[in-house]
Enzyme design. Structure first.
Site, PDB file in Angstrom:
ATOM      1  N   LYS A  52       0.872  -1.183   0.000  1.00 19.44           N
ATOM      2  CA  LYS A  52       0.000   0.000   0.000  1.00 19.44           C
ATOM      3  C   LYS A  52       0.909   1.233   0.000  1.00 19.44           C
ATOM      4  O   LYS A  52       1.530   1.561   1.001  1.00 19.44           O
ATOM      5  CB  LYS A  52      -0.881  -0.051   1.263  1.00 19.44           C
ATOM      6  CG  LYS A  52      -1.285   1.265   1.882  1.00 19.44           C
ATOM      7  CD  LYS A  52      -2.283   2.058   1.081  1.00 19.44           C
ATOM      8  CE  LYS A  52      -2.623   3.356   1.825  1.00 19.44           C
ATOM      9  NZ  LYS A  52      -1.660   4.432   1.577  1.00 19.44           N
ATOM     10  N   GLU A  55       9.153   1.065  11.057  1.00 21.83           N
ATOM     11  CA  GLU A  55      10.193   2.015  10.650  1.00 21.83           C
ATOM     12  C   GLU A  55       9.556   3.395  10.737  1.00 21.83           C
ATOM     13  O   GLU A  55       8.802   3.793   9.857  1.00 21.83           O
ATOM     14  CB  GLU A  55      10.646   1.728   9.207  1.00 21.83           C
ATOM     15  CG  GLU A  55      11.374   0.420   9.022  1.00 21.83           C
ATOM     16  CD  GLU A  55      12.734   0.401   9.700  1.00 21.83           C
ATOM     17  OE1 GLU A  55      13.257   1.467  10.063  1.00 21.83           O
ATOM     18  OE2 GLU A  55      13.261  -0.701   9.899  1.00 21.83           O
ATOM     19  N   CYS A 103      13.680  10.316   6.897  1.00 23.16           N
ATOM     20  CA  CYS A 103      13.593   9.889   8.297  1.00 23.16           C
ATOM     21  C   CYS A 103      14.958   9.967   8.964  1.00 23.16           C
ATOM     22  O   CYS A 103      15.056  10.105  10.165  1.00 23.16           O
ATOM     23  CB  CYS A 103      13.037   8.472   8.372  1.00 23.16           C
ATOM     24  SG  CYS A 103      13.943   7.306   7.347  1.00 23.16           S
ATOM     25  N   GLU A 149       9.778  15.779  15.131  1.00 26.06           N
ATOM     26  CA  GLU A 149      10.375  15.628  13.804  1.00 26.06           C
ATOM     27  C   GLU A 149       9.913  16.793  12.922  1.00 26.06           C
ATOM     28  O   GLU A 149       8.713  17.001  12.737  1.00 26.06           O
ATOM     29  CB  GLU A 149       9.899  14.300  13.196  1.00 26.06           C
ATOM     30  CG  GLU A 149      10.611  13.937  11.917  1.00 26.06           C
ATOM     31  CD  GLU A 149      10.117  12.596  11.339  1.00 26.06           C
ATOM     32  OE1 GLU A 149       8.905  12.333  11.407  1.00 26.06           O
ATOM     33  OE2 GLU A 149      10.945  11.835  10.827  1.00 26.06           O
TER      34      GLU A 149
HETATM   35  P1  NDP Z   1       2.217   8.539   7.538  1.00 26.73           P
HETATM   36  O1  NDP Z   1       2.360   7.890   8.847  1.00 26.73           O
HETATM   37  O2  NDP Z   1       1.309   9.690   7.404  1.00 26.73           O
HETATM   38  O3  NDP Z   1       1.775   7.494   6.432  1.00 26.73           O
HETATM   39  C1  NDP Z   1       2.502   6.320   6.178  1.00 26.73           C
HETATM   40  C2  NDP Z   1       1.615   5.336   5.453  1.00 26.73           C
HETATM   41  O4  NDP Z   1       0.583   4.890   6.333  1.00 26.73           O
HETATM   42  C3  NDP Z   1       0.919   5.934   4.246  1.00 26.73           C
HETATM   43  O5  NDP Z   1       0.834   4.969   3.223  1.00 26.73           O
HETATM   44  C4  NDP Z   1      -0.442   6.249   4.807  1.00 26.73           C
HETATM   45  O6  NDP Z   1      -1.427   6.349   3.832  1.00 26.73           O
HETATM   46  C5  NDP Z   1      -0.672   5.049   5.694  1.00 26.73           C
HETATM   47  N1  NDP Z   1      -1.711   5.218   6.713  1.00 26.73           N
HETATM   48  C6  NDP Z   1      -2.295   6.357   7.147  1.00 26.73           C
HETATM   49  N2  NDP Z   1      -3.207   6.070   8.119  1.00 26.73           N
HETATM   50  C7  NDP Z   1      -3.189   4.726   8.287  1.00 26.73           C
HETATM   51  C8  NDP Z   1      -3.866   3.816   9.146  1.00 26.73           C
HETATM   52  N3  NDP Z   1      -4.756   4.225  10.039  1.00 26.73           N
HETATM   53  N4  NDP Z   1      -3.577   2.510   9.058  1.00 26.73           N
HETATM   54  C9  NDP Z   1      -2.663   2.051   8.180  1.00 26.73           C
HETATM   55  N5  NDP Z   1      -1.976   2.870   7.332  1.00 26.73           N
HETATM   56  C10 NDP Z   1      -2.228   4.182   7.394  1.00 26.73           C
HETATM   57  O7  NDP Z   1       3.716   8.908   7.113  1.00 26.73           O
HETATM   58  P2  NDP Z   1       4.151   9.759   5.869  1.00 26.73           P
HETATM   59  O8  NDP Z   1       3.673   9.125   4.605  1.00 26.73           O
HETATM   60  O9  NDP Z   1       3.792  11.167   6.157  1.00 26.73           O
HETATM   61  O10 NDP Z   1       5.742   9.575   5.883  1.00 26.73           O
HETATM   62  C11 NDP Z   1       6.575  10.385   6.620  1.00 26.73           C
HETATM   63  C12 NDP Z   1       6.992   9.694   7.889  1.00 26.73           C
HETATM   64  O11 NDP Z   1       7.623   8.464   7.574  1.00 26.73           O
HETATM   65  C13 NDP Z   1       8.010  10.478   8.664  1.00 26.73           C
HETATM   66  O12 NDP Z   1       7.706  10.459  10.022  1.00 26.73           O
HETATM   67  C14 NDP Z   1       9.308   9.729   8.407  1.00 26.73           C
HETATM   68  O13 NDP Z   1      10.263   9.916   9.409  1.00 26.73           O
HETATM   69  C15 NDP Z   1       8.816   8.338   8.319  1.00 26.73           C
HETATM   70  N6  NDP Z   1       9.778   7.505   7.604  1.00 26.73           N
HETATM   71  C16 NDP Z   1      10.468   6.559   8.290  1.00 26.73           C
HETATM   72  C17 NDP Z   1      11.430   5.801   7.659  1.00 26.73           C
HETATM   73  C18 NDP Z   1      12.181   4.727   8.392  1.00 26.73           C
HETATM   74  O14 NDP Z   1      12.711   3.835   7.732  1.00 26.73           O
HETATM   75  N7  NDP Z   1      12.257   4.737   9.712  1.00 26.73           N
HETATM   76  C19 NDP Z   1      11.742   6.000   6.242  1.00 26.73           C
HETATM   77  C20 NDP Z   1      10.946   6.999   5.614  1.00 26.73           C
HETATM   78  C21 NDP Z   1       9.997   7.721   6.291  1.00 26.73           C
HETATM   79  P3  NDP Z   1      -1.754   7.775   3.182  1.00 26.73           P
HETATM   80  O15 NDP Z   1      -0.470   8.431   2.828  1.00 26.73           O
HETATM   81  O16 NDP Z   1      -2.491   7.371   1.997  1.00 26.73           O
HETATM   82  O17 NDP Z   1      -2.508   8.526   4.213  1.00 26.73           O
END
Ligand code: NDP
Length: 515
Positions: free
Chosen positions: A176, A249, A283, A376
């Site tokens: 997803k 992650e 991240c 962050e």
């Molecule tokens: P989000 O937490 O907003 O979203 C991550 C994913 O989860 C998206 O596909 C999102 O869908 C989906 N999602 C949203 N709500 C739900 C739910 N209730 N249940 C299941 N899935 C859900 O993160 P971002 O996309 O904004 O990414 C940025 C974040 O990711 C930052 O905090 C960054 O630090 C972290 N990150 C961590 C990494 C690591 O390896 N530790 C690497 C890269 C990023 P949708 O977008 O469609 O809402």
């Protein structure tokens, strides 16, 4: 560009409900560049059911066969590198060069996982201790179906860190992608479906949060989540209902320490790259820099000079557009909060934000109560803090609920690195740990748990199995009720001999040191 995905399957006596559409919008121009269906919970369940079927044949392949399949997918992705890089750049907002670098990094991991799985998962013989008539083996088996939920900031590199390793370990995957970068996810899977001989080994389900939430409840054998800490907690809560194991992650607030014996110019240049690459939307971005007071002024001057050379916007820019207006809002809020509490912006600042484009900001006079020091930021902001000693730098670096990446510069940086509470540290460099495919990647605390990349990343997507195989009989069998007379005494004697203070126990303790 119109994009299609696999339609929901299953018997339909009534007309299917109208599929909702998700538009993908280029953050740099506001242009709609494509659309995808919003997958419902039923669509997600159907995808998992198809994956379950695929996982049986995929998991039954030999490592060499899977390696060959994955190499075929890698080649197809490499052939499509220009198209992929362009799509990443348009959909995420990053410059074309960054899109190409991302494709390179993603393919490095696919390549590593494909070739390494057989070695990482080879059966291990372990000592049987006193049970000398046994053979003991640890083996690794595919879990079945892995759900991967990915973020938008590195739409191909980040999910590949889970997808490639899960596939190489013999699992089918349902992916997803973020609602902000669905087209990249669709393209990735389209090329997999064309390259892999077994259908539905890798599928995509597009949509927003509810589609991700549905994947958590669809009966996958493991859920690999990459995203924010807040969403990660929701995902974990949902998965707890079915005891679905999770890999988390999450976000970071990576510290960098610059010791007084560091090469100031090299550290400043690395800091600017580490804090600003991908407009700070990584991240593992450098989000706090602790600098020894004796070199602080020189370091700040050099950082400001280097930031002055950074070009924002345009195809040849170093920084592209921020991916979403929401993220721009968070960065603006952090900058305004910092300045309100007494910080000074030496470059950029909240006023320098124009639409989705942000000029990088160097912040000094920051204090620990500011949002920019605790939460962050995920934007092009460089807070620099003067410290009196290495001990103070380490203490303050560790005073964070996050613990993902980190960096240390100095002649004794290696020793300082070991004192940082984080999953990863680069020594006299930034972010390098993410480019070394054999190194495990992951965090501690609010940055999550579990590891992707490297052998740890392959094993993360397996079920560890212990097998004890009796190869001949002994007169005294502890696994039987048919115990000869005097067994109690014999065991008591063995306890004293082996674990007490006698000569045999002491000799065994000495040998144990050699293990
Ligand atoms: P989000 O937490 O907003 O979203 C991550 C994913 O989860 C998206 O596909 C999102 O869908 C989906 N999602 C949203 N709500 C739900 C739910 N209730 N249940 C299941 N899935 C859900 O993160 P971002 O996309 O904004 O990414 C940025 C974040 O990711 C930052 O905090 C960054 O630090 C972290 N990150 C961590 C990494 C690591 O390896 N530790 C690497 C890269 C990023 P949708 O977008 O469609 O809402």
């Amino acid at each position: 560009m119109a994009v299609t995905t696999v339609p929901p399957s299953g018997p339909t006596s009534t007309p299917p409900p109208r599929t909702e559409i998700l538009k993908s919008i280029a953050p740099a121009t506001g242009e709609v560049i494509g659309e995808v269906p919003v997958c419902s919970a039923a669509d997600v369940q159907a995808a998992v059911a198809r994956a379950r079927v695929a996982s049986v044949s995929w998991g039954a392949l030999s490592y060499a066969e899977r390696e060959e399949e994955l190499v075929r997918w890698r080649r197809a992705l490499a052939e499509a590198a220009d198209e992929l890089a362009d799509l990443i750049s348009r959909e995420n907002g990053k410059p074309p060069l960054d899109g190409m670098v991302e494709v390179f990094m993603a393919l490095s991991h696919l390549d590593h996982a494909a070739h390494r799985a057989a070695k990482a998962l080879r059966p291990e013989k372990v000592s049987t201790g006193l049970l000398a008539n046994f053979r003991a083996t640890v083996t690794y088996h595919p879990l079945g179906v892995v759900g991967v939920i990915g973020p938008w900031n590195y739409p191909i590199f980040t999910p590949m860190g889970s997808i490639a390793y899960a596939l190489a370990a013999g699992n089918a995957v349902v992916f997803k992608p973020s609602e902000l970068t669905p087209l990249v996810g669709v393209k990735l899977v389209e090329l997999a479906q064309r390259s892999l001989s077994i259908p539905n080994v890798l599928q995509v389900v597009t949509g927003a949060g509810p589609t991700g939430a549905a994947l958590c409840k669809a009966g996958v054998d493991k859920l690999a989540f990459t995203g924010s800490t807040a969403t990660g907690k929701r995902v974990m809560a949902a998965c707890s209902e079915t005891l679905t194991p999770v890999l988390m992650e999450l976000g970071g607030k990576d510290p960098m320490i610059v010791a007084e014996d560091a090469d100031v110019d090299a550290a400043a240049e690395a800091a600017v790259f580490g804090a600003l690459t991908n407009t700070g939307q990584a991240c593992i971005s450098i989000e706090r820099i602790y600098v020894a007071e004796s070199i602080y002024d020189r370091f700040v001057d050099k950082v400001v000079a280097e930031v002055g050379k950074v070009k924002v916007g345009g195809d040849d820019g170093h920084l592209g557009a921020m991916t979403s207006p929401q993220q721009v809002g968070i960065v603006k809020d952090h900058l305004e909060d910092a300045v309100r509490r007494g910080a000074r912006a030496l470059t950029g600042g909240a006023e320098a934000i124009s639409g989705n484009f942000i000029q990088p900001t160097v912040l000094v006079d920051v204090t620990d109560d500011m949002k920019v020091m605790k939460d962050e930021t995920f934007g092009p902001v460089i807070p620099i803090i003067k410290v009196r000693s290495t001990d103070e730098a380490v203490r303050r670096a560790n005073e964070s609920s996050f613990g993902l990446g980190s960096a240390v510069f100095g002649k004794h940086a290696r020793a300082i690195a070991d004192r940082i509470r984080a999953g990863m540290t680069s020594v006299n460099s930034v972010m390098a740990f993410s480019a070394i495919t054999a190194l495990p990647f992951g965090g501690v605390g609010e940055s999550g748990f579990g590891r992707i990349h490297g052998d740890h990343g392959i094993r993360e997507f397996t079920r560890t199995k212990a097998t004890a195989e009796q190869i001949f009989n002994l007169p005294m069998n502890m696994m039987s009720f048919k115990t000869p007379k005097g067994t109690n005494e014999r065991i008591r004697g063995m306890i004293k001999q082996l674990f007490g203070t006698g000569a045999v126990a002491r000799a065994k303790d000495l040998l144990g040191k050699l293990r």
